[in-house]
Design an enzyme around this catalytic site. Structure first.
Site, mmCIF file in Angstrom:
data_model
loop_
_atom_site.group_PDB
_atom_site.id
_atom_site.type_symbol
_atom_site.label_atom_id
_atom_site.label_comp_id
_atom_site.label_asym_id
_atom_site.label_seq_id
_atom_site.Cartn_x
_atom_site.Cartn_y
_atom_site.Cartn_z
ATOM 1 N N HIS A 406 2.872 3.153 -3.965
ATOM 2 C CA HIS A 406 2.982 3.371 -2.525
ATOM 3 C C HIS A 406 3.924 4.545 -2.213
ATOM 4 C CE1 HIS A 406 4.061 1.239 1.526
ATOM 5 N NE2 HIS A 406 3.848 2.512 1.666
ATOM 6 N N CYS A 715 -11.877 8.763 -5.275
ATOM 7 C CA CYS A 715 -10.734 8.867 -4.376
ATOM 8 C C CYS A 715 -9.460 8.342 -5.024
ATOM 9 C CB CYS A 715 -11.018 8.173 -3.049
ATOM 10 S SG CYS A 715 -11.409 6.442 -3.250
HETATM 11 C C1 PEP Z 1 -7.900 3.312 -6.570
HETATM 12 O O1 PEP Z 1 -7.875 2.154 -7.017
HETATM 13 O O2 PEP Z 1 -8.060 4.326 -7.291
HETATM 14 C C2 PEP Z 1 -7.738 3.533 -5.125
HETATM 15 C C3 PEP Z 1 -8.000 4.715 -4.603
HETATM 16 O O3 PEP Z 1 -7.301 2.486 -4.372
HETATM 17 P P1 PEP Z 1 -5.774 2.012 -4.289
HETATM 18 O O4 PEP Z 1 -4.938 3.058 -4.978
HETATM 19 O O5 PEP Z 1 -5.454 1.857 -2.872
HETATM 20 O O6 PEP Z 1 -5.841 0.710 -5.034
#
Ligand code: PEP
Ligand code: MG
Length: 763
Positions: A406, A715
């Site tokens: 985060h 992503c």
């Molecule tokens: C991922 O898991 O790569 C993603 C983009 O989601 P998060 O980082 O929010 O779990």
């Protein structure tokens, strides 16, 4: 006269007819083959509201607090009602209808498009705020013109003008009525190379109507012509699976499969190329600058639908590319030149840049007030409520967390340098101690260094050259906090590939259940609508992919009401993502309601994505809830994250459930494929997104999706790594969504790979 013919309109008439009509008139006058048409002028609209005496009521109705979503909706409804229920005077109606009858054989399908006028607002800000109707005939014409007028008071438009402090009574609207070209083939043409400015004409062409090429839903043929010799240099014929056509019965634009015999057939003949080249040269001569032209062919005739200057030509391209090649992108592995002698300790450089300031040790939330402008926050792990303090800070150092934590995500978005996962910063540093952190190398040094230039995150995000490398692979950007949307948009990215909703929720300081108990359901939905709208507005009409809630229980536990969160042995394998939403549909419904309202407001650029799905059953259940909430999955773009091996291996059955796209979440896909907890520093050296097994899962998924016509994207954090971009572009991924600071590097990387592939294919 209620109307003016496009033949008689010129650029100078922009105040009376709006930008769109003025430019079409100008091209018509230059003898270019623009479909014929007329404009219902801005004065006609103004007289309509003034003569009917609804003007004052209209402007009063929309003078509302634009942050109050309910008031905004009521304002829009009242304004719409006022306009639609007020009859159009007979002479105006007759003027419009008789002009229509004078068009062609008088029974033509026409396009009805808004053309707003406001001197002080840039044209782009209006993009898509007002209505366009295709394939209209006489019976519906006047109503459609009124709909265009009323669209001056869509929720988006009211919100936008109020936020800009722009008076509603200073904006008028004209409406263009133009013959539809029922195109057999269409596409775009660049009169000079869109990246290098070289004297080459580039044409992209596909079957059917142009929407397919412009929206990127089909790979078009590509033709490169040397302007000096008029030689066709290269022809790349694409496998064209889909086309847009007019449905003969309903007149609506629909997607159809391209018949087998035309799929891999070349779209343009040599004669058509010659005609298009000539057209391109005439348009460029007329304006004196390189142009990007939309064209269509019907019955052997070439038509010009629109022309805009190319704004992407990059004089400093070569320099830019060299600079990119010499640094490690956003991965923090570049080698600076200054000595490391005074390095106190190291961590992961997770948000680039160098910052100096006093260390401010924050161990509890109530210490956040002590963070002053320019301080460096030093904390064990960032907490959800920290965003306001992070905005004041010049840098961030944490004990825990990796590149995908985060802290790392939010600091990158804010453009604040950060070093995460140092292990012991809160113990090794003294409160108030001057330090310098390097967010590329991951170092924390003693002492402050000379003041850097003023830090201006939005300007820093803006590419130094006004160039956007043109790539067939779309390059998008990730956003987690709506406040970062402006900075993200400044990168020139093709849209938002991931908007994480959880940071909006975490920043409420309460769990959703607690927030609703204290403030009510409506207030919760309003918060979501506001956050999504900020991003959707900033990017409109570029697509914004919004993901439903995916916060692990340990993050929720830090919030008020978090005491009720289940205690889990491993939250990463626990109650999160779609499994939690499906388990608690009463709460999930509020998120889906936020989407329904966002669409109602006119943000048709918003797409929906479900996180952590495992199989078709998850997808079907989520889709059914979406439908129940009043969002039609047939009409909206929606899809899922691929974050587990199960999802990657089962993508075929998920495609049958109707998804439009998948997006690789490599942060999770890596942790679940390799059994490496992404938040556990002890095994961080084993967290490898480029591991052959992770790549195999992605490569195979892309191949399957290509066969099934499902778009693919990434992503996760790894989208910002050049090697990953290389691998995925070679596999044929449709888009890549990177961090704000990596967008430009990724654009260049994608372009390099695409050019190499193109060269390989012709050698
Ligand atoms: C991922 O898991 O790569 C993603 C983009 O989601 P998060 O980082 O929010 O779990
Ligand atoms: Mg994830």
């Amino acid at each position: 006269m209620a109307v003016a013919w496009l033949d008689d309109v010129r650029s100078a008439d922009v105040d009376h007819v709006g930008g769109k009509a003025a430019s079409l008139g100008e091209l018509t006058a230059a003898g270019l083959p623009v479909p014929s048409g007329f404009v219902v002028t801005a004065a006609t609209y103004r007289e309509f509201i003034e003569n009917a005496g609804i003007d004052e009521e209209l402007f009063a109705a929309v003078d509302v607090d634009h942050e109050d979503t309910e008031a905004l909706r009521e304002a829009h409804e009242r304004a719409h009602e006022l306009i639609m229920e007020t009859p159009v005077p007979d002479d105006v109606r007759d003027g419009i209808v008789s002009a229509y009858r004078d068009l062609g054989d008088g029974e033509r399908f026409v396009a009805v498009r808004s053309s707003a006028t406001a001197e002080d607002l840039p044209d782009a800000s209006f993009a898509g705020q007002q209505e366009t109707f295709l394939n209209v005939r006489e019976d519906a014409l006047v109503d459609r013109v009124k709909e265009c007028w009323a669209s001056l008071f869509s929720q988006r438009a009211i919100y936008y003008r109020n936020r800009q402090g722009f008076p509603h009574d200073e904006v008028d609207i004209a409406v263009v009525v133009q013959e539809m070209v029922d195109a057999e083939k269409s596409g775009v043409l660049f009169t000079s190379h869109p990246s290098t400015g070289e004297p080459q004409i580039i044409i992209e062409a596909a079957w059917g109507l142009g929407e397919a090429v412009v929206s990127g839903s089909v790979s078009p043929d590509n033709y490169v012509i040397d302007r000096e010799t008029a030689e066709v240099e290269t022809v790349t014929v694409a496998d064209k699976k889909m086309m847009m056509v007019k449905d003969e019965e309903t007149g609506e634009t629909v997607e159809r499969e391209v018949p087998d015999e035309k799929r891999s057939k070349r779209v343009l003949s040599d004669e058509e190329i010659d005609e298009l080249v000539e057209l391109g040269e005439r348009v460029e001569d007329h304006y004196g600058t390189p142009q990007d032209v939309e064209w269509a062919v019907h019955g052997g005739e070439v038509y010009m639908l629109q022309s805009r200057p190319i704004t992407t030509i990059d004089e400093a391209e070569a320099d830019d590319a060299a600079a990119v090649a010499g640094n490690g992108g956003a991965n923090g592995d570049s080698n600076g030149s200054e000595g490391d002698g005074d390095v106190l300790f190291r961590g992961l450089g997770s948000s680039p840049g160098i910052a100096s300031g006093e260390a401010r040790i924050v161990t509890k939330l109530d210490h956040l007030d002590q963070v002053g402008d320019g301080d460096i926050i030093v904390t064990e792990m960032t907490m959800p409520d920290m965003v306001p303090a992070m905005k004041r800070a010049s840098g961030i150092v944490t004990d825990e967390g990796g590149m995908t934590s985060h802290a790392a995500i939010v600091s990158r978005e804010l453009g604040v340098p950060a070093v995460v996962g140092t292990g012991s910063a809160t113990r090794q540093l003294e409160d108030g101690q001057p330090i310098t952190i390097d967010g590329d190398k991951g170092t924390v040094r003693a002492g402050a260094e000379a003041e850097e230039e003023q830090h201006e995150p939005i300007e820093e995000a803006r590419p130094k050259t006004p160039v956007k490398p043109m790539t067939a692979t779309e390059v998008k950007v990730n956003v987690s906090i709506p406040e970062a949307a402006e900075r993200a948009a400044a990168t020139g990215a093709d849209g938002i590939g991931l908007l994480r909703i959880e940071h909006m929720v975490l920043s409420l300081g309460k769990t959703p259940t607690k927030y609703i108990a204290d403030n009510g359901e409506r207030a919760y939905v309003d918060e979501l609508v506001d956050g999504i709208r900020t991003a959707a507005e900033e990017f409109y009409p570029r697509p914004v992919r919004v993901r439903t809630l995916d916060a692990p229980t340990d993050e929720f536990r830090q919030l008020e009401g978090g005491g009720d969160e289940p205690r889990e042995h491993n939250p990463m394998l626990g109650y999160r993502g779609i499994r939690r939403s499906l388990d608690n549909p009463g709460l999930f419904e509020h998120e889906l309601e936020a989407f329904r309202r966002i669409y109602e407001m006119g943000y048709d650029n918003v797409e929906i994505m479900f996180p952590l799905v495992n199989d078709a059953e998850d997808v079907v259940r989520a889709r059914n809830l979406l439908k129940q909430a009043g969002v039609d999955p047939e009409k909206r773009e929606w899809g899922v994250m691929i974050e587990t091996p199960a999802a990657a291996l089962g993508v075929e059955s998920m495609a049958e459930a109707g998804i439009d796209f998948v997006s690789f979440g490599t942060n999770d896909l890596t942790q679940y494929t390799l059994a490496v907890d992404r938040n556990n520093g002890r095994v961080a050296d084993r967290f490898d997104e480029l591991h052959p097994s992770v790549l195999k899962l992605m490569g195979d998924t892309i191949e399957t999706c290509r066969d099934l016509g499902v778009k693919t994207s990434i992503c996760g954090q790894a989208a910002s790594k050049p090697q990953m971009v290389q691998f995925l572009v070679e596999k044929g991924i449709s888009s890549v969504s990177a961090n704000i600071d990596a967008v430009r590097d990724v654009q260049h990387e994608a372009k390099r790979v695409e050019q190499r592939l193109l060269l390989d294919s012709v050698r």
